[in-house]
Write a protein that holds these residues in place. Structure first.
Motif, short mmCIF file in Angstrom:
data_model
loop_
_atom_site.label_atom_id
_atom_site.label_comp_id
_atom_site.label_asym_id
_atom_site.label_seq_id
_atom_site.Cartn_x
_atom_site.Cartn_y
_atom_site.Cartn_z
N GLY A 88 0.87 -1.22 0.13
CA GLY A 88 -0.01 -0.11 0.01
C GLY A 88 0.85 1.19 -0.09
O GLY A 88 0.46 2.10 -0.76
N LEU A 89 1.90 1.33 0.88
CA LEU A 89 2.87 2.52 0.78
C LEU A 89 3.43 2.61 -0.40
O LEU A 89 3.64 3.77 -0.92
CB LEU A 89 3.74 2.18 2.08
N THR A 90 3.79 1.48 -1.16
CA THR A 90 4.69 1.63 -2.34
C THR A 90 3.67 2.16 -3.46
O THR A 90 4.10 2.90 -4.18
CB THR A 90 5.20 0.20 -2.81
N GLU A 144 -4.31 16.34 -1.29
CA GLU A 144 -4.92 14.88 -1.29
C GLU A 144 -4.13 13.82 -1.27
O GLU A 144 -4.30 12.83 -0.53
CB GLU A 144 -6.15 15.11 -2.13
N ARG A 145 -3.18 13.77 -2.13
CA ARG A 145 -2.20 12.68 -2.49
C ARG A 145 -1.33 12.39 -1.31
O ARG A 145 -1.08 11.39 -0.80
CB ARG A 145 -1.55 12.85 -3.75
N HIS A 146 -0.77 13.61 -0.60
CA HIS A 146 -0.26 13.40 0.55
C HIS A 146 -1.05 12.68 1.68
O HIS A 146 -0.49 12.12 2.56
CB HIS A 146 0.49 14.87 0.87
N LEU A 147 -2.22 13.32 1.84
CA LEU A 147 -3.09 12.45 2.88
C LEU A 147 -3.37 11.09 2.57
O LEU A 147 -3.16 10.14 3.55
CB LEU A 147 -4.42 13.25 2.98
N ASP A 148 -3.42 10.69 1.13
CA ASP A 148 -3.31 9.39 0.97
C ASP A 148 -2.05 8.58 1.52
O ASP A 148 -2.08 7.69 1.97
CB ASP A 148 -3.65 9.08 -0.49
N LEU A 149 -1.07 9.45 1.12
CA LEU A 149 0.30 8.75 1.51
C LEU A 149 0.46 8.55 3.00
O LEU A 149 0.89 7.63 3.44
CB LEU A 149 1.50 9.60 0.95
N GLU A 150 -0.16 9.60 3.85
CA GLU A 150 0.12 9.45 5.30
C GLU A 150 -1.12 8.29 5.69
O GLU A 150 -0.35 7.50 6.76
CB GLU A 150 -0.70 10.74 5.98
N ARG A 151 -2.00 8.06 5.05
CA ARG A 151 -2.85 6.86 5.61
C ARG A 151 -2.13 5.51 5.36
O ARG A 151 -2.04 4.60 6.17
CB ARG A 151 -4.15 6.82 4.55
N ALA A 152 -1.29 5.58 4.02
CA ALA A 152 -0.53 4.35 3.53
C ALA A 152 0.47 4.05 4.48
O ALA A 152 0.93 2.83 4.89
CB ALA A 152 0.02 4.42 2.37
N VAL A 153 1.40 5.30 5.04
CA VAL A 153 2.49 4.99 5.95
C VAL A 153 1.99 4.53 7.34
O VAL A 153 2.62 3.75 7.99
CB VAL A 153 3.28 6.33 6.00
N CYS A 154 0.94 5.21 7.83
CA CYS A 154 0.35 4.80 9.23
C CYS A 154 -0.09 3.48 9.09
O CYS A 154 0.27 2.55 10.05
CB CYS A 154 -0.60 5.66 9.51
N ASP A 184 -5.75 10.15 13.90
CA ASP A 184 -6.23 10.87 12.93
C ASP A 184 -5.08 11.61 12.19
O ASP A 184 -4.40 12.27 12.69
CB ASP A 184 -7.05 11.93 13.99
N ILE A 185 -5.04 11.49 11.00
CA ILE A 185 -4.24 12.05 10.24
C ILE A 185 -4.56 13.23 9.22
O ILE A 185 -3.83 13.68 8.46
CB ILE A 185 -3.45 11.15 9.08
N SER A 186 -5.76 13.82 9.82
CA SER A 186 -6.09 15.05 9.00
C SER A 186 -5.29 16.06 9.23
O SER A 186 -4.63 16.51 10.19
CB SER A 186 -7.55 15.28 9.63
N HIS A 187 -5.35 16.92 8.04
CA HIS A 187 -4.01 18.07 8.16
C HIS A 187 -4.92 19.50 8.35
O HIS A 187 -5.89 19.60 7.93
CB HIS A 187 -3.24 17.87 6.99
N ASP A 188 -4.14 20.47 8.66
CA ASP A 188 -4.53 21.94 8.28
C ASP A 188 -3.45 22.88 8.48
O ASP A 188 -2.33 22.11 8.60
CB ASP A 188 -5.55 22.25 9.78
N PHE A 189 -3.71 23.98 8.33
CA PHE A 189 -2.39 25.26 8.23
C PHE A 189 -2.25 25.53 9.89
O PHE A 189 -3.16 25.99 10.31
CB PHE A 189 -2.85 26.30 7.26
N ARG A 190 -0.93 25.14 9.81
CA ARG A 190 -0.57 25.34 11.28
C ARG A 190 0.70 26.00 11.23
O ARG A 190 1.52 26.01 10.50
CB ARG A 190 -0.33 24.12 12.29
N HIS A 191 0.92 26.92 12.37
CA HIS A 191 2.35 27.78 12.68
C HIS A 191 3.34 26.57 13.42
O HIS A 191 2.74 26.10 14.43
CB HIS A 191 2.03 28.97 13.29
N SER A 192 4.62 26.69 12.96
CA SER A 192 5.61 26.22 13.62
C SER A 192 6.85 26.96 13.71
O SER A 192 6.73 27.98 13.01
CB SER A 192 6.13 24.82 12.88
#
Length: 237
Positions: free
Chosen positions: A118-120, A163-173, A182-190
């Motif tokens: 799945g990750l590949t 969206e493709r990166h979110l799919d990748l995150e699901r595959a990595v996890c 929960d791997i949902s993303h949003d805009f955050r300051h770091s």
């Protein structure tokens, strides 16, 4: 001869002056490691995004790159993930607002998941789509991810990349067996600026699990108890 020799004539090291037509610092160990491969994974040693890509081994790979001696697209996907980014944010150093990627702390200590189809599959889909978009839009990797991490950009291509990166995150996890986070993303300051990334609680949880894996490997070698591993993990995060 016209450009290289006059510059080499000025340097102090004799071998550089006498062998002015050769590359000054030939990295033999790296060249041996990547021998036989048409491409390898690499990322900039200092950058805001630390996003890897494939590079052609026929090119001259400069000292400003961190080169991974693999052509595995699954590894490219893993190193592109937010999990890897959380690890290097915690354990690599910085130069101003950029990550200074050091393999000893960014990769050697990073616990890898088992092989995952799945990750590949997800990594290959992201890479091929991204390469085609960069070519058609005439954008480099840094410019592409400047858009990815900016809320000012909401065009179709940028949203598709997210969206493709979110799919990748699901595959990595999924490769780690962590499908409950929960791997949902949003805009955050770091400390690196504004990023499109995980929420604080998910980021902490995944970093803690990665650290558990890392310390469990140490425990197997040293005979320490699982409880001492957990206590040390809490102190390091």
């Amino acid at each position: 001869l016209r450009f290289a020799k006059p510059q080499r004539d000025k340097v102090a090291r004799r071998s550089y002056r006498e062998n002015w037509w050769k590359f000054a610092e030939r990295q033999t160990s790296m060249l041996n490691a990547i021998d036989g491969k048409d491409r390898v994974v690499a990322l900039a040693a200092t950058s805001p995004y630390a996003m890897p890509n494939f590079v052609d081994t026929s090119a001259v790979l400069c000292h400003a790159l961190v080169v991974f001696a693999t052509d595995d697209v699954g590894m490219l996907g893993l190193l592109s993930s937010t999990l890897h980014r959380q690890w290097i944010d915690r354990y690599c150093s910085t130069i101003k607002s950029d990550v200074r990627y050091t393999p000893s702390s960014g990769f050697v200590t990073f616990p890898l998941p088992p092989p995952s189809e799945g990750l590949t599959r997800s990594a290959r889909s992201l890479y091929e789509w991204r390469a085609a978009k960069m070519d058609s839009m005439q954008l480099g990797l840094t410019d592409l991810y400047s858009r990815y991490h900016s809320p000012s950009w909401s065009d179709a291509a940028t949203n598709e990349l997210r969206e493709r990166h979110l799919d990748l995150e699901r595959a990595v996890c999924g490769a780690y067996g962590w499908t409950d986070v929960d791997i949902s993303h949003d805009f955050r300051h770091s400390r690196y600026g504004q990023f499109f990334t995980l929420g604080t609680s998910s980021s902490f949880e995944l970093l803690l699990r990665l650290l558990h894996l890392n310390l469990e490997q140490v425990a197997l070698q040293t005979g320490r108890t699982a409880e001492s591993v957990k206590r040390e993990a809490r102190r390091h995060v």
